[in-house]
Design an enzyme around this catalytic site. Structure first.
Site, mmCIF file in Angstrom:
data_model
loop_
_atom_site.group_PDB
_atom_site.id
_atom_site.type_symbol
_atom_site.label_atom_id
_atom_site.label_comp_id
_atom_site.label_asym_id
_atom_site.label_seq_id
_atom_site.Cartn_x
_atom_site.Cartn_y
_atom_site.Cartn_z
ATOM 1 N N SER A 56 0.831 -1.198 0.000
ATOM 2 C CA SER A 56 0.000 0.000 0.000
ATOM 3 C C SER A 56 0.876 1.262 0.000
ATOM 4 O O SER A 56 1.772 1.395 0.816
ATOM 5 C CB SER A 56 -0.892 -0.018 1.228
ATOM 6 O OG SER A 56 -1.702 1.118 1.219
ATOM 7 N N GLY A 57 0.605 2.148 -0.960
ATOM 8 C CA GLY A 57 1.363 3.395 -1.038
ATOM 9 C C GLY A 57 2.623 3.290 -1.876
ATOM 10 O O GLY A 57 3.426 4.221 -1.919
ATOM 11 N N GLU B 246 -0.993 -5.153 2.962
ATOM 12 C CA GLU B 246 -0.909 -4.187 4.050
ATOM 13 C C GLU B 246 -0.914 -4.855 5.422
ATOM 14 O O GLU B 246 -1.514 -5.907 5.619
ATOM 15 C CB GLU B 246 -2.021 -3.131 3.956
ATOM 16 C CG GLU B 246 -3.421 -3.680 4.008
ATOM 17 C CD GLU B 246 -4.478 -2.640 3.641
ATOM 18 O OE1 GLU B 246 -4.148 -1.593 3.063
ATOM 19 O OE2 GLU B 246 -5.649 -2.895 3.943
ATOM 20 N N GLY C 68 -2.854 -2.810 -2.215
ATOM 21 C CA GLY C 68 -1.591 -3.489 -1.952
ATOM 22 C C GLY C 68 -1.588 -4.245 -0.638
ATOM 23 O O GLY C 68 -2.440 -4.022 0.229
ATOM 24 N N ASN D 48 -1.329 5.232 3.205
ATOM 25 C CA ASN D 48 -1.413 5.962 1.941
ATOM 26 C C ASN D 48 -2.580 6.944 1.993
ATOM 27 O O ASN D 48 -3.688 6.570 2.346
ATOM 28 C CB ASN D 48 -1.617 4.929 0.806
ATOM 29 C CG ASN D 48 -1.713 5.573 -0.569
ATOM 30 O OD1 ASN D 48 -1.645 6.787 -0.710
ATOM 31 N ND2 ASN D 48 -1.872 4.744 -1.589
ATOM 32 N N THR E 38 -1.407 2.798 -8.223
ATOM 33 C CA THR E 38 -2.482 3.537 -8.885
ATOM 34 C C THR E 38 -1.903 4.641 -9.769
ATOM 35 O O THR E 38 -2.370 4.867 -10.885
ATOM 36 C CB THR E 38 -3.450 4.105 -7.828
ATOM 37 O OG1 THR E 38 -3.950 3.003 -7.079
ATOM 38 C CG2 THR E 38 -4.591 4.847 -8.451
ATOM 39 N N SER F 19 -5.414 5.705 -0.671
ATOM 40 C CA SER F 19 -5.303 4.248 -0.784
ATOM 41 C C SER F 19 -6.520 3.657 -1.493
ATOM 42 O O SER F 19 -7.669 3.988 -1.165
ATOM 43 C CB SER F 19 -5.168 3.664 0.616
ATOM 44 O OG SER F 19 -4.951 2.284 0.522
ATOM 45 N N SER F 20 -6.260 2.792 -2.457
ATOM 46 C CA SER F 20 -7.371 2.129 -3.158
ATOM 47 C C SER F 20 -7.964 1.114 -2.197
ATOM 48 O O SER F 20 -7.255 0.263 -1.679
ATOM 49 C CB SER F 20 -6.859 1.372 -4.388
ATOM 50 O OG SER F 20 -6.006 2.194 -5.140
HETATM 51 N N1 LIG Z 1 5.349 8.086 -9.908
HETATM 52 C C1 LIG Z 1 4.996 8.864 -8.906
HETATM 53 N N2 LIG Z 1 5.308 10.170 -8.938
HETATM 54 C C2 LIG Z 1 4.967 10.977 -7.926
HETATM 55 N N3 LIG Z 1 4.316 10.573 -6.822
HETATM 56 C C3 LIG Z 1 3.969 9.297 -6.721
HETATM 57 C C4 LIG Z 1 4.289 8.367 -7.768
HETATM 58 N N4 LIG Z 1 3.837 7.173 -7.380
HETATM 59 C C5 LIG Z 1 3.232 7.351 -6.190
HETATM 60 N N5 LIG Z 1 3.311 8.625 -5.784
HETATM 61 C C6 LIG Z 1 2.796 9.210 -4.519
HETATM 62 O O1 LIG Z 1 2.488 8.162 -3.629
HETATM 63 C C7 LIG Z 1 1.095 8.143 -3.324
HETATM 64 C C8 LIG Z 1 0.624 6.711 -3.227
HETATM 65 O O2 LIG Z 1 0.641 6.122 -4.495
HETATM 66 P P1 LIG Z 1 -0.533 5.172 -4.990
HETATM 67 O O3 LIG Z 1 -1.841 5.678 -4.535
HETATM 68 O O4 LIG Z 1 -0.316 4.930 -6.411
HETATM 69 O O5 LIG Z 1 -0.203 3.862 -4.134
HETATM 70 P P2 LIG Z 1 -0.837 2.424 -4.313
HETATM 71 O O6 LIG Z 1 0.288 1.503 -4.546
HETATM 72 O O7 LIG Z 1 -1.925 2.457 -5.300
HETATM 73 O O8 LIG Z 1 -1.388 2.144 -2.851
HETATM 74 P P3 LIG Z 1 -2.716 1.380 -2.372
HETATM 75 O O9 LIG Z 1 -2.423 -0.064 -2.408
HETATM 76 O O10 LIG Z 1 -2.884 1.891 -0.979
HETATM 77 O O11 LIG Z 1 -3.818 1.791 -3.269
HETATM 78 C C9 LIG Z 1 0.453 8.949 -4.420
HETATM 79 O O12 LIG Z 1 -0.731 9.539 -3.982
HETATM 80 C C10 LIG Z 1 1.514 9.962 -4.748
HETATM 81 O O13 LIG Z 1 1.475 11.004 -3.819
HETATM 82 MG MG LIG Z 2 -3.902 2.260 -5.236
#
Ligand SMILES: Nc1ncnc2c1ncn2[C@@H]1O[C@H](COP(=O)(O)OP(=O)(O)OP(=O)(O)O)[C@@H](O)[C@H]1O
Ligand SMILES: [Mg+2]
Length: 1069
Positions: A125-126, A404, A402, A175, A130, A178-179
């Site tokens: 997660s994070g 967690e 993700g 996060n 996404t 977080s999705s």
């Molecule tokens: N390539 C990137 N460039 C800039 N910031 C990023 C990038 N990837 C992630 N982030 C930052 O990290 C945060 C978390 O990323 P994201 O929501 O994609 O995580 P995730 O893997 O989908 O987590 P979850 O499993 O909780 O959904 C984003 O909101 C953003 O602030």
């Molecule tokens: Mg996500």
């Protein structure tokens, strides 16, 4: 197209790999960008490499085709249009690692091999899954074409993100966005590669969040968006109060999220609903449900003699109003339930009153059901808006919640972590296990590489029998539990202990159990497992919602309570198990790609590298094993038949198909590109190629062949469209000058060509343009400086602006003394204020820009202006101002301010004089141009030749301009050949007399005169035939003239060969 890579390949494929490196010289190196190249394959080396790159702002790194992405927690600068261009059609190793490269690879694989593709984005997660998924969608949308319908689909695909995130994402401690649901988004494509449809499958929304949240977490974003973003009117209608007023929001005491603007996001959510096509009244009801749930949450119960009673009945009215139901009925259904009871052989329904705890449970169940069904409705609406009647190709993007670990982990974390476990399993199956098994199967020499296979954990969770997995035990306990199921969780724990207590990945503790997942140990709190797994919505609540006055709400509860027979209800875990396995099957049918996201810290701050966190992920993601398998193995494998099909084009023997044993055909192809013997091995059914760069050699060759063929097809295509385009252009060009400027005798009917410089073969000029920038017009023009000295410049018009390219001697460095092309000026359309011309027939025009103007002279000014005004209007949405000299034929232009030579203005005066060639007389700050009268200003196209001739001519001029070089194209006043026009002088005279008559009644075709010996002509210049129906000759050759055609393409005979040639290359004798 030959590229930097192809040159590199030629020189290095046969030598060692280290020498060959794909990074272009101007890209800074940081560690290795494919970890297959690490000199030591240890976790330390991997972590060090990732860290080094991360600190240098390189978030992407490869392990062969697998992309590792480290969350930078800041916006990186390499996601612009420039990168989109750079990665398009480029080989993976041509540019630094990037998610665009992976996406482009998927897209091209899909188109070339006709195979569906998918990308599995995993990470905790994070970690950035996404965000990665959004970059993929953005890239696909940018590089694929499509008409308005496709554009609409693209828009929906992109807009689905904010909508689903509003309702499906939330701030957690891990996060901020977080999705809380899993998503598999299939983007569907037409055979032409346009995204014309799509389908979303969603998985298990974490609906418990609707009714309770942990400390420092929030409910789904939409609640805060409505609160912050709704208009005063909406707030009143929805009864919006401060967030602490609502029980469903105030439990965690967290309302704001750093870096999130809920109010702005609300507007985006609403706009997304609009784009997706959710009608306005339904949008309102969606918000009503959201608010209705909040108000529902505020209904509390007190215990009154073992029965639950609504504490304050005043609070019933508002949620009932928002949901369109009767408040009394709501009260009734929250505090009592109908139960079927069997008495003797009879069954009767009795009303059972609920206690306080049961009432709370019922209220929460209703809130969760409403929300989950609303979410499904939104997904369904998106699907409806982009569904396609049949499937062609697709690229699937998997972005789930993700892995967690929280302080307290409940049933939801158990399901989420299970799905992640399944994804890790796919990765292992396809990259570590299958790969190694395949070598054995195919009889390739192989030393096995050890890795942890998490199948054992998947089995622990999902096994049906022998021993039954955790989910089976859970379902059994749920099947026998009573309405509220007190004590069921305790029973579950006992039964688990009995069933899997000795499993090496399982332990129990006093309030639950521990699973040793691939990504770490997680302690689950057993409390609530049975209840959440059972997940039944009592018929009473369905009935209640079916009584809503709103159609939309009723439609969310479509169950037929009379016929939907009970049976064993599906449980949440059996649902997620089925979904996960269906997903695995879907993914297995596609060509998989992997993005493994790494979260470098828990602080969410850029450049913060927590060594132990990173190392832990590197370990459990199995990156070391991944590299080892990859290194020892083969980068590429293909069935003989597929390999033959893909590279058939390389040799005459294999095109269109190889006759003989397939294996021999493959060997033939490999030898035809001189591939080293140690670079490949032949298996039983497949060929294995060791290094990617060997494969690129094949790919490059293939592309070069295609390029050649594409040119041929392009030519035919141009023939097809040229006719319409050029006819229209001529009309438009005439319109521009009509009644304003005299025309040259030979220009009105000249066909437009566009690129007179043959840019396709002029890399020294193309270097100033972007990779795929289209050229509307290119020609060598005269540019006049402050002293009216003329100098040659290459003028190029593209949809991005105007370029003026000159030449200069290099002053320093290894190329000192060489003449090099330099970009003298680039004008954006927005900066051009107007264009001015004289009213006479000369070829001058002035481009007016904010700082200074450019006085230019071109034979093809009309064509240029016509194209310029079109592009100008497209870009600036304004009409280009074209002015024609004042009454005294004076034009003014401002010159550049240079050093001491201040700016100021210059004047060009146009006067009548003899001849059609402009005479220039510079004097101080004035240039006088003298030229004879041209055709009347009201001249328009003379006559319409037959389309075929026109077209032929256009294409021929095009190809001769390209092949023989633009400079040879007969032109303008300074070139005596310019007056060899395409229409004979007699015709010009005729035209002068009576245009209309000419148009209506073409003169009768002259009858062929029998002659003892045909006419002959002598070549003025060398001409090299460009097509099979053309002839070639040297200067001074004499040839028989068979036919003079007004198009300018004559037919002649030389050396026994008859064919076409340009009439203006010869003189008649
Ligand atoms: N390539 C990137 N460039 C800039 N910031 C990023 C990038 N990837 C992630 N982030 C930052 O990290 C945060 C978390 O990323 P994201 O929501 O994609 O995580 P995730 O893997 O989908 O987590 P979850 O499993 O909780 O959904 C984003 O909101 C953003 O602030
Ligand atoms: Mg996500």
């Amino acid at each position: 197209m030959p590229t930097r890579l192809s040159k590199a390949l030629v020189s290095t494929t046969n030598t060692n790999i280290a020498k060959y490196h794909w990074q272009s010289q101007n890209v800074k190196q940081s560690g290795v960008d494919d970890m297959v190249l690490l000199s030591k394959i240890t976790e330390d080396a991997i972590v060090d490499n990732l860290k080094k790159r991360y600190m240098d702002d390189y978030i992407f790194t490869y392990i062969g085709p697998v992309l590792i992405s480290v969350n930078p927690f800041k916006q990186m600068p390499y996601f612009t249009d420039r990168e989109i261009e750079l990665y398009q059609g480029a080989a993976q190793y041509e540019n630094p690692p990037h998610i665009y490269a992976l996406t482009d690879n998927m897209y091209r694989n899909m188109m070339i091999d006709g195979e569906n593709q998918c990308v599995i984005i995993s990470g905790e997660s994070g970690a950035g899954k996404t965000v990665a998924a959004k970059y993929i969608m953005g890239y696909i949308s940018k590089v694929s074409g499509g008409g308005s319908k496709v554009q609409h689909v693209k828009e929906i695909i992109l807009q689905s993100n904010p909508l689903l995130e509003a309702f499906g994402n939330a701030k957690t401690v891990r996060n901020n966005n977080s999705s809380r649901f899993g998503k598999y988004f299939e983007i569907q494509f037409s055979r032409g590669g346009e995204p014309d449809g799509g389908k979303i499958s969603n998985f298990l929304l974490e609906k418990s969040r609707v009714v309770s949240q942990n400390e420092n977490e929030r409910n789904f974003h939409i609640y805060y968006q409505v609160r912050e973003g709704a208009s005063a009117q909406q707030r009143e209608a929805l009864g919006i109060m401060t967030p602490d007023y609502y029980y469903y929001l105030n439990q965690s005491g967290t309302y704001k999220v750093d870096g999130t603007n809920d109010s702005k996001d609300f507007q985006e959510t609403m706009e997304a609903m609009q784009v997706i096509g959710i009608p306005g009244d339904i949008q309102t009801q969606v918000l009503q449900i959201v608010a209705g749930i909040l108000h529902l949450g505020n209904i509390s119960f007190i215990e009154a003699g073992n029965y639950g009673q609504v504490e304050s009945t005043d609070l019933l009215a508002f949620p009932a109003y928002l949901l369109g139901i009767d408040p009394n009925r709501l009260q009734d259904k929250l505090t009592s339930r109908k139960m079927d009871s069997k008495w003797g052989g009879k069954s009767e329904s009795i009303n059972v009153t609920l206690n306080q705890e049961q009432a709370n449970y019922t209220r929460d169940a209703l809130a969760k059901a409403l929300y989950a069904r609303l979410f499904d409705y939104l997904v369904e609406s998106i699907n409806k808006a982009i569904q396609k009647p049949y499937e062609e190709f697709s690229i699937g993007v998997l972005d789930i919640y993700g892995f967690e670990i929280f302080q307290r982990n409940g049933f939801e974390q158990f399901c989420i972590n299970f799905v992640n476990e399944k994804l890790q399993q796919i990765f292992i199956e396809l990259t570590l296990k299958a790969e190694q098994e395949e070598y054995v199967q195919e009889g390739i020499k192989w030393t096995p590489i050890e890795y942890f296979n998490n199948k054992i954990v998947c089995d622990l969770i999902e096994n049906k029998l022998n021993p039954p997995g955790i989910m089976s035990v859970l379902d059994d306990v749920c099947a026998t539990m009573h309405a509220k199921g007190e004590g069921a969780d305790g029973t579950l724990l006992q039964k688990l202990q009995a069933a899997v207590g000795t499993h090496e990945h399982f332990n129990s503790w006093n309030s639950g159990f521990v699973i040793h997942h691939y990504a770490g140990k997680v302690s689950y709190d057993i409390n609530g497992f049975c209840e959440r797994n059972r997940d039944v919505l009592f018929p009473d609540l369905i009935e209640l919602m079916q009584s809503s006055e709103f159609n939309f709400i009723r439609s969310l509860f479509p169950e037929n309570l009379n016929t939907d027979k009970k049976g064993r209800p599906t449980t949440a875990s059996s649902k997620i198990k089925k979904q996960a396995n269906d997903l695995v099957n879907t993914l297995m049918k596609c060509t998989p790609h992997y993005i493994r996201c790494i979260k470098p810290n828990e602080t969410k701050r850029p450049k913060d590298w927590e060594e132990s966190r990173a190392r832990h992920q590197v370990e459990y993601l199995g990156l070391r094993e991944n590299i080892r398998v990859r290194r020892a193995g083969f980068a590429y494998r293909r069935l003989f038949s597929k390999f033959l099909m893909r590279y058939a084009i390389l040799t005459a023997e294999t095109w269109p198909c190889w006759r003989g044993p397939e294996q021999q055909g493959v060997l033939h192809l490999l030898r035809s590109v001189n591939m080293d013997n140690d670079q490949y091995q032949m298996g039983r059914t497949k060929v294995f190629v060791k290094n990617p760069e060997s494969l690129f050699l094949l790919e490059e060759m293939r592309e070069r062949k295609f390029d050649t063929f594409a040119r041929i097809i392009q030519k035919a295509w141009r023939k097809f469209i040229a006719r319409k385009k050029y006819e229209q252009m001529r009309e438009e060009a005439s319109d521009i000058l009509y009644n304003s400027k005299e025309r040259r005798k030979n220009s009105i009917n000249r066909n437009f060509v566009g690129d007179y410089l043959g840019l396709e073969q002029r890399p020294e000029l193309r270097q100033f343009l972007a990779k795929r920038e289209r050229v509307d017009f290119a020609d060598s023009v005269n540019k006049f400086d402050r002293r009216f000295k003329s100098i040659k410049r290459d003028l190029i018009l593209t949809p991005k602006g105007i370029y003026l390219i000159g030449r200069e001697k290099v002053k320093k460095g290894p190329e000192k003394g060489q003449i090099k092309e330099v970009l003298k000026r680039k004008m954006e359309f927005g900066g051009i204020s107007s264009v001015s011309l004289s009213t006479r027939q000369d070829d001058f025009f002035i481009l007016h820009e904010a700082q200074y103007d450019s006085l230019l002279e071109s034979n093809f000014k009309t064509e240029f202006l016509s194209l310029l005004s079109k592009r100008y209007e497209e870009v600036t949405k304004r009409k280009l101002t074209i002015s024609f000299g004042s009454s005294c034929f004076r034009l003014e232009f401002r010159v550049k301010k240079e050093g001491w030579g201040g700016g100021g203005t210059r004047i060009v005066v146009f006067q009548k004089g003899p001849g059609d060639v402009a005479q220039l007389k510079p004097g101080g700050k004035t240039l006088s141009v003298t030229i004879g009268d041209g055709l009347p200003k009201s001249s328009s196209s003379l006559y319409r030749r037959t389309a075929a001739l026109l077209l032929k001519h256009t294409l021929r001029s095009l190809s001769s301009a390209h092949q023989n070089g633009g400079a040879k194209f007969p032109r303008g006043p300074h070139n005596p050949q310019a007056d060899i026009t395409y229409s004979s002088p007699q015709k010009q005279d005729m035209f002068k007399k009576d245009i209309k008559k000419e148009r209506k009644r073409p003169p009768p075709a002259p009858k062929p005169q029998p002659r003892p010996q045909g006419p002959r002509c002598r070549a003025l210049y060398q001409y090299v035939g460009q097509d099979t129906d053309e002839i070639s000759f040297e200067a001074n050759d004499v040839l028989d003239l068979v036919k003079e055609d007004p198009s300018g393409w004559w037919t002649g005979r030389i050396g026994g060969k008859e064919g076409l040639f340009p009439g203006n290359y010869v003189e008649k004798i």
